[in-house]
Design an enzyme around this catalytic site. Structure first.
Site, PDB file in Angstrom:
ATOM      1  N   GLY A  28       3.921  15.921  30.767  1.00 57.32           N
ATOM      2  CA  GLY A  28       3.921  14.676  31.540  1.00 57.32           C
ATOM      3  C   GLY A  28       5.258  14.382  32.196  1.00 57.32           C
ATOM      4  O   GLY A  28       6.128  15.237  32.295  1.00 57.32           O
ATOM      5  N   LEU A  30       5.552  13.715  35.420  1.00 55.42           N
ATOM      6  CA  LEU A  30       5.329  14.794  36.383  1.00 55.42           C
ATOM      7  C   LEU A  30       6.276  14.728  37.581  1.00 55.42           C
ATOM      8  O   LEU A  30       6.642  13.653  38.046  1.00 55.42           O
ATOM      9  CB  LEU A  30       3.875  14.737  36.868  1.00 55.42           C
ATOM     10  CG  LEU A  30       2.832  14.848  35.753  1.00 55.42           C
ATOM     11  CD1 LEU A  30       1.431  14.743  36.349  1.00 55.42           C
ATOM     12  CD2 LEU A  30       2.990  16.130  34.961  1.00 55.42           C
ATOM     13  N   GLY A  33       7.572  20.110  40.599  1.00 57.24           N
ATOM     14  CA  GLY A  33       7.404  21.416  39.945  1.00 57.24           C
ATOM     15  C   GLY A  33       6.032  21.493  39.294  1.00 57.24           C
ATOM     16  O   GLY A  33       5.281  22.460  39.485  1.00 57.24           O
ATOM     17  N   HIS A  34       5.689  20.449  38.520  1.00 51.64           N
ATOM     18  CA  HIS A  34       4.348  20.399  37.916  1.00 51.64           C
ATOM     19  C   HIS A  34       3.269  20.411  39.009  1.00 51.64           C
ATOM     20  O   HIS A  34       2.258  21.104  38.905  1.00 51.64           O
ATOM     21  CB  HIS A  34       4.167  19.103  37.120  1.00 51.64           C
ATOM     22  CG  HIS A  34       5.090  18.939  35.955  1.00 51.64           C
ATOM     23  ND1 HIS A  34       6.029  17.932  35.885  1.00 51.64           N
ATOM     24  CD2 HIS A  34       5.209  19.637  34.804  1.00 51.64           C
ATOM     25  CE1 HIS A  34       6.680  18.017  34.735  1.00 51.64           C
ATOM     26  NE2 HIS A  34       6.206  19.044  34.056  1.00 51.64           N
ATOM     27  N   GLN A  58       7.120  21.200  18.830  1.00 56.97           N
ATOM     28  CA  GLN A  58       8.095  22.079  19.471  1.00 56.97           C
ATOM     29  C   GLN A  58       9.481  21.449  19.572  1.00 56.97           C
ATOM     30  O   GLN A  58      10.387  22.045  20.150  1.00 56.97           O
ATOM     31  CB  GLN A  58       7.593  22.532  20.845  1.00 56.97           C
ATOM     32  CG  GLN A  58       7.554  21.450  21.901  1.00 56.97           C
ATOM     33  CD  GLN A  58       6.827  21.925  23.146  1.00 56.97           C
ATOM     34  OE1 GLN A  58       5.617  22.136  23.140  1.00 56.97           O
ATOM     35  NE2 GLN A  58       7.554  22.110  24.227  1.00 56.97           N
ATOM     36  N   SER A 183      11.722  17.266  33.950  1.00 52.02           N
ATOM     37  CA  SER A 183      11.552  15.879  33.489  1.00 52.02           C
ATOM     38  C   SER A 183      12.842  15.363  32.875  1.00 52.02           C
ATOM     39  O   SER A 183      13.127  14.170  32.914  1.00 52.02           O
ATOM     40  CB  SER A 183      10.427  15.806  32.457  1.00 52.02           C
ATOM     41  OG  SER A 183       9.248  16.376  32.980  1.00 52.02           O
ATOM     42  N   ARG A 184      13.631  16.251  32.304  1.00 55.14           N
ATOM     43  CA  ARG A 184      14.864  15.832  31.627  1.00 55.14           C
ATOM     44  C   ARG A 184      15.986  15.462  32.602  1.00 55.14           C
ATOM     45  O   ARG A 184      17.000  14.902  32.166  1.00 55.14           O
ATOM     46  CB  ARG A 184      15.355  16.921  30.673  1.00 55.14           C
ATOM     47  CG  ARG A 184      14.466  17.089  29.449  1.00 55.14           C
ATOM     48  CD  ARG A 184      15.096  18.004  28.407  1.00 55.14           C
ATOM     49  NE  ARG A 184      14.407  17.967  27.142  1.00 55.14           N
ATOM     50  CZ  ARG A 184      13.478  18.842  26.726  1.00 55.14           C
ATOM     51  NH1 ARG A 184      13.126  19.846  27.505  1.00 55.14           N
ATOM     52  NH2 ARG A 184      12.891  18.716  25.548  1.00 55.14           N
TER      53      ARG A 184
HETATM   54  P1  AMP Z   1       6.792  20.710  30.886  1.00 57.73           P
HETATM   55  O1  AMP Z   1       6.089  19.440  31.244  1.00 57.73           O
HETATM   56  O2  AMP Z   1       8.272  20.628  31.042  1.00 57.73           O
HETATM   57  O3  AMP Z   1       6.346  21.267  29.563  1.00 57.73           O
HETATM   58  O4  AMP Z   1       6.343  21.773  31.972  1.00 57.73           O
HETATM   59  C1  AMP Z   1       4.978  22.064  32.206  1.00 57.73           C
HETATM   60  C2  AMP Z   1       4.880  23.294  33.073  1.00 57.73           C
HETATM   61  O5  AMP Z   1       5.536  23.043  34.324  1.00 57.73           O
HETATM   62  C3  AMP Z   1       5.558  24.516  32.463  1.00 57.73           C
HETATM   63  O6  AMP Z   1       4.765  25.660  32.729  1.00 57.73           O
HETATM   64  C4  AMP Z   1       6.860  24.577  33.197  1.00 57.73           C
HETATM   65  O7  AMP Z   1       7.417  25.874  33.271  1.00 57.73           O
HETATM   66  C5  AMP Z   1       6.452  24.082  34.567  1.00 57.73           C
HETATM   67  N1  AMP Z   1       7.626  23.573  35.307  1.00 57.73           N
HETATM   68  C6  AMP Z   1       8.511  22.637  34.892  1.00 57.73           C
HETATM   69  N2  AMP Z   1       9.478  22.460  35.811  1.00 57.73           N
HETATM   70  C7  AMP Z   1       9.213  23.319  36.826  1.00 57.73           C
HETATM   71  C8  AMP Z   1       9.850  23.632  38.065  1.00 57.73           C
HETATM   72  N3  AMP Z   1      10.962  23.030  38.459  1.00 57.73           N
HETATM   73  N4  AMP Z   1       9.284  24.573  38.844  1.00 57.73           N
HETATM   74  C9  AMP Z   1       8.147  25.223  38.455  1.00 57.73           C
HETATM   75  N5  AMP Z   1       7.500  24.975  37.304  1.00 57.73           N
HETATM   76  C10 AMP Z   1       8.014  24.030  36.499  1.00 57.73           C
END
Ligand code: AMP
Length: 278
Positions: A28, A30, A33-34, A58, A183-184
């Site tokens: 979430g 979002l 990238g997401h 995790q 997100s961070r």
């Molecule tokens: P997260 O919400 O951080 O667990 O990310 C969910 C998915 O989005 C994971 O497969 C991440 O690798 C992908 N993701 C996060 N940030 C990016 C980004 N900047 N570009 C491409 N994919 C991303």
């Protein structure tokens, strides 16, 4: 857009329709990238499910599980606008009922890099991803190259456990100044946000040096390390140049495709980035 909150409801929804199903697991909050993963899934499948679950398993004690950014209302609006068919929003109690004691663990490849710096992290990731894949039952699942090791660990699990889902790697989406979306990033102060561009600059410097013919792995690692170290707000946690498949650290020269990855801290914020050298 359907909102499904239990594994049973998720499974029921999947069985009530037909055609190829794409799946994008997220935690979430979002960003683009997401959404790039979501758009790709929508383009390649008849139906798309996105999950949002901040997975406590995790995060180690003392990490940012409690303060991890959350905005469900905004996330749901973005997913509705994108044209997602269903959102899977399981609760912590449904994912980890009392007495939970079954885990998915991948071997050596999950013990290096992030595995070394965040013990237990990948056990949490692979366990939740396996649970999500079981409930969603997709034909394809989309993962970002941003989390390069996570992608490789999941590909390994899918092969080793015959999960029969196609894992689709998606390119990293970056801000205009090169910072990988995360997100961070909201944790960063304006000064830290400006300083964080050093990560991508350092990686690109290594890439251009590699393209000019430098193949000595220690040289390339040192170049990244020293470039980032010149930024006073940045603290390098690790720089790795590893075999792209096994993630074993390259001691001498780069002769096969390699993964250059870094973790840099700005204050309490831990940022991850990488690029592939081939
Ligand atoms: P997260 O919400 O951080 O667990 O990310 C969910 C998915 O989005 C994971 O497969 C991440 O690798 C992908 N993701 C996060 N940030 C990016 C980004 N900047 N570009 C491409 N994919 C991303």
């Amino acid at each position: 857009m359907q909102i499904l909150t239990t594994p049973a409801a998720m499974r029921h929804w999947r069985l009530s329709g037909s055609g190829s199903l794409g799946f994008v697991p997220t935690m979430g909050y979002l960003h683009d990238g997401h959404l790039a993963l979501v758009q790709r899934s929508i383009a390649e499948n008849l139906r798309t499910v996105v999950s949002i679950f901040v997975n406590p398993l995790q995060f180690a004690p003392g990490e940012d599980f409690e303060r991890y950014p959350r905005d469900e209302v905004r996330d749901l609006a973005l997913l509705r606008d994108a044209g997602v068919d269903a959102v899977y929003l399981p609760s912590g109690a449904d994912m980890y009922p009392e007495g939970f004691q079954t885990y998915a663990e991948v071997g050596a490849i999950s013990e290096r890099l992030e595995g070394e710096h965040r013990p237990g992290h990948f056990r949490g990731v692979t366990t939740i991803v396996l649970k999500l894949l079981n409930a969603v039952g997709p034909d394809r699942a989309y993962f970002g190259r941003k989390d390069a090791q996570q992608l490789r660990v999941i590909q390994r699990m899918v092969r080793d456990l015959d999960l029969g889902v196609e894992i689709v790697p998606c390119d990293i989406v970056r801000e205009r100044d090169g910072l990988a979306l995360s997100s961070r990033n909201v944790y960063l102060s304006p000064e830290e946000r400006a300083a964080a561009t050093v990560i991508h600059r350092a990686l690109e410097k290594a890439r251009s040096t590699f393209e000019l013919g430098e193949r000595r792995a220690p040289k390339l690692r040192t170049l990244v390390q020293s470039t980032i170290a010149r930024e006073p707000l940045a603290n390098v946690e690790y720089v790795s140049l590893a075999d792209d498949i096994t993630l074993e650290e390259l001691e001498t020269t780069v002769e096969r495709p390699a993964l250059l990855s870094v973790v840099v801290r700005f204050g309490h914020t831990r940022l991850l980035d990488n690029l592939e050298l081939r």
